[in-house]
Design an enzyme around this catalytic site. Sequence first.
Site, PDB file in Angstrom:
ATOM      1  N   TRP A 155       2.891  -8.645   7.428  1.00 52.52           N
ATOM      2  CA  TRP A 155       3.533  -9.253   6.251  1.00 52.52           C
ATOM      3  C   TRP A 155       4.165 -10.577   6.692  1.00 52.52           C
ATOM      4  O   TRP A 155       4.903 -10.615   7.682  1.00 52.52           O
ATOM      5  CB  TRP A 155       4.585  -8.284   5.733  1.00 52.52           C
ATOM      6  CG  TRP A 155       5.344  -8.747   4.523  1.00 52.52           C
ATOM      7  CD1 TRP A 155       4.818  -9.219   3.364  1.00 52.52           C
ATOM      8  CD2 TRP A 155       6.774  -8.760   4.365  1.00 52.52           C
ATOM      9  NE1 TRP A 155       5.827  -9.520   2.483  1.00 52.52           N
ATOM     10  CE2 TRP A 155       7.035  -9.248   3.069  1.00 52.52           C
ATOM     11  CE3 TRP A 155       7.845  -8.396   5.181  1.00 52.52           C
ATOM     12  CZ2 TRP A 155       8.320  -9.387   2.576  1.00 52.52           C
ATOM     13  CZ3 TRP A 155       9.128  -8.531   4.691  1.00 52.52           C
ATOM     14  CH2 TRP A 155       9.363  -9.021   3.401  1.00 52.52           C
ATOM     15  N   ASP A 215       9.057  -0.493   9.502  1.00 54.68           N
ATOM     16  CA  ASP A 215       9.196  -1.083   8.172  1.00 54.68           C
ATOM     17  C   ASP A 215       8.515  -0.111   7.213  1.00 54.68           C
ATOM     18  O   ASP A 215       7.298   0.067   7.244  1.00 54.68           O
ATOM     19  CB  ASP A 215       8.509  -2.452   8.146  1.00 54.68           C
ATOM     20  CG  ASP A 215       8.642  -3.125   6.785  1.00 54.68           C
ATOM     21  OD1 ASP A 215       9.106  -2.483   5.829  1.00 54.68           O
ATOM     22  OD2 ASP A 215       8.267  -4.315   6.681  1.00 54.68           O
ATOM     23  N   LYS A 220       8.684  -0.608  -4.268  1.00 50.38           N
ATOM     24  CA  LYS A 220       7.356  -0.166  -4.726  1.00 50.38           C
ATOM     25  C   LYS A 220       7.388   1.286  -5.200  1.00 50.38           C
ATOM     26  O   LYS A 220       6.906   1.594  -6.279  1.00 50.38           O
ATOM     27  CB  LYS A 220       6.317  -0.291  -3.610  1.00 50.38           C
ATOM     28  CG  LYS A 220       6.547  -1.403  -2.638  1.00 50.38           C
ATOM     29  CD  LYS A 220       6.049  -2.718  -3.145  1.00 50.38           C
ATOM     30  CE  LYS A 220       6.509  -3.809  -2.204  1.00 50.38           C
ATOM     31  NZ  LYS A 220       5.756  -5.017  -2.304  1.00 50.38           N
TER      32      LYS A 220
HETATM   33  N1  KET Z   1       7.871  -4.934   4.213  1.00 48.79           N
HETATM   34  C1  KET Z   1       6.583  -5.051   3.847  1.00 48.79           C
HETATM   35  C2  KET Z   1       5.536  -4.591   4.768  1.00 48.79           C
HETATM   36  C3  KET Z   1       6.271  -5.600   2.597  1.00 48.79           C
HETATM   37  O1  KET Z   1       4.996  -5.682   2.268  1.00 48.79           O
HETATM   38  C4  KET Z   1       7.301  -6.026   1.740  1.00 48.79           C
HETATM   39  C5  KET Z   1       6.977  -6.651   0.458  1.00 48.79           C
HETATM   40  C6  KET Z   1       8.620  -5.850   2.174  1.00 48.79           C
HETATM   41  C7  KET Z   1       8.874  -5.296   3.403  1.00 48.79           C
HETATM   42  C8  KET Z   1       9.819  -6.252   1.372  1.00 48.79           C
HETATM   43  O2  KET Z   1       9.906  -5.761   0.130  1.00 48.79           O
HETATM   44  P1  KET Z   1      11.319  -5.737  -0.646  1.00 48.79           P
HETATM   45  O3  KET Z   1      10.980  -6.178  -2.005  1.00 48.79           O
HETATM   46  O4  KET Z   1      12.273  -6.662   0.061  1.00 48.79           O
HETATM   47  O5  KET Z   1      11.763  -4.333  -0.553  1.00 48.79           O
HETATM   48  N2  KET Z   1       5.853  -7.113   0.197  1.00 48.79           N
HETATM   49  C9  KET Z   1       5.340  -7.687  -1.061  1.00 48.79           C
HETATM   50  C10 KET Z   1       6.286  -8.565  -1.788  1.00 48.79           C
HETATM   51  C11 KET Z   1       6.826  -9.720  -0.985  1.00 48.79           C
HETATM   52  O6  KET Z   1       6.090 -10.407  -0.280  1.00 48.79           O
HETATM   53  O7  KET Z   1       8.045  -9.931  -1.079  1.00 48.79           O
HETATM   54  C12 KET Z   1       4.000  -8.358  -0.790  1.00 48.79           C
HETATM   55  O8  KET Z   1       3.531  -8.394   0.352  1.00 48.79           O
HETATM   56  O9  KET Z   1       3.378  -8.792  -1.769  1.00 48.79           O
END
Ligand code: KET
Length: 444
Positions: free
Chosen positions: A173, A254, A290
């Site tokens: 990511w 993560d 999610k």
């Molecule tokens: N870790 C991973 C692996 C991840 O894909 C995301 C979010 C997050 C943490 C953080 O999510 P949060 O909303 O802070 O709980 N991924 C998606 C959204 C983004 O990039 O913020 C994505 O990859 O589309």
Amino acid sequence: MNSSSSSSSSPADRRLSILSRHLARTIDRDQGITISASPTSSVFADVLRAPEDPILGVTVAYNKDPSPVKLNLGVGAYRTEEGKPLVLSVVREAEKQLVNDCSRVKEYLPIVGLADFNKLSAKLILGADSPAILGNLVATVQCLSGTGSLRVGAEFLARHYYQHTIYIPNPTWGNHVKIFNLAGLTVKTYRYYDPLTRGLNIQGLLDDLGSAPSGAIVLLHACAHNPTGVDPTLEQWEQIRKMIRSKSLLPFFDSAYQGFASGSLEQDAQSVRMFAGDGGECFIAQSYAKNMGLYGERVGALSIVCRTADVATRVESQLKLVIRPMYSSPPIHGASIVSTILKDRNLYQQWTLELKVMAGRIITMRKHLFDALRARETPGDWNHIIKQIGMFTFTGLNTKQVAFMTREYHIYMTFDGRISMAGLSSRTVPHLADAIHAAVTTVV
Ligand code: KET
């Protein structure tokens, strides 16, 4: 092993660079040399325009496109068959309960967040019978979703851990590098994805971790690896665990997709539980964005599993010192929704069912897309679409093909060829399949 050291300079470096630009202008002015900035121009005249975020910027571009057929497969956010964002019924129910409960107030939460939420979050990822929980070995703090949990964990490590090198998978990511760099850690990568097999490069991974310096931190995706959709098998997780423990590396999980990989919260937590159950330390960043659809509520947790209960309480006391000057204390609403659901047997049960439906719809979309490409006899082996796990398919499409699909078909996705399967519906699959077909047959 790939090594990507910090691309962003330290705050001190940045201040120095701004100051030297300012001085250069002043000297020019004093010497009567023509200067670009007039005395009334902005003190921020030298600020450069930053590029959009590679993931969230896709939505910005999508929003600007007037085409009626446009499709956003960039950000990992769940959509219904109708292409609409989803608020889970169980979340609505929990919110109703919260609104109707007049005893609830809007006081500040403690620095570490809602106590119930923290306990229940640790239980969710580690299991109710976790020896670490039973032994009070876990320090948990409520944080701003997955990102905030990673950030607080990184900051704690930078202050209190002797090893400042973190290994992250290649690819990963995109925000990981920035989060850890900003905390002052040195980011290196370990091999993860093999483009030839479109699977896990387990040997490369083990070799790279095997040659990491003792004590180095290792970032692991608990399940549904983003962006590849490739997870280790349980046997491979065991190999990884042994390597990490034998080298005294520090695992940092993560966990942003618990329940989204298999549809089962328990199954998706197995990797973490293997590590938390062996008596060694580990970090876990959890997100409810999610799996509860609480994206904008920014609710998550950081748990640090320690070797003794006494250490856990001291670690928690230091986490407070990280959080207080950063944002003081976390928001109350999202955490209240989560704890209302997690502590009520019926609501919890309802959540697991809704989660299964979401995970199931994504798996169905994989099948539909695979079938649609087969029906079009699109050149290439597309089996990875049904093999990969979680929210994303790592298509293998290159940057030019992605740009072509955006230009010609108004399909928005990240430039690495990742598509969010959760953004697809039966109605939009044919359009995507047409676009992929055209891209691979016309763009090399
Ligand atoms: N870790 C991973 C692996 C991840 O894909 C995301 C979010 C997050 C943490 C953080 O999510 P949060 O909303 O802070 O709980 N991924 C998606 C959204 C983004 O990039 O913020 C994505 O990859 O589309």
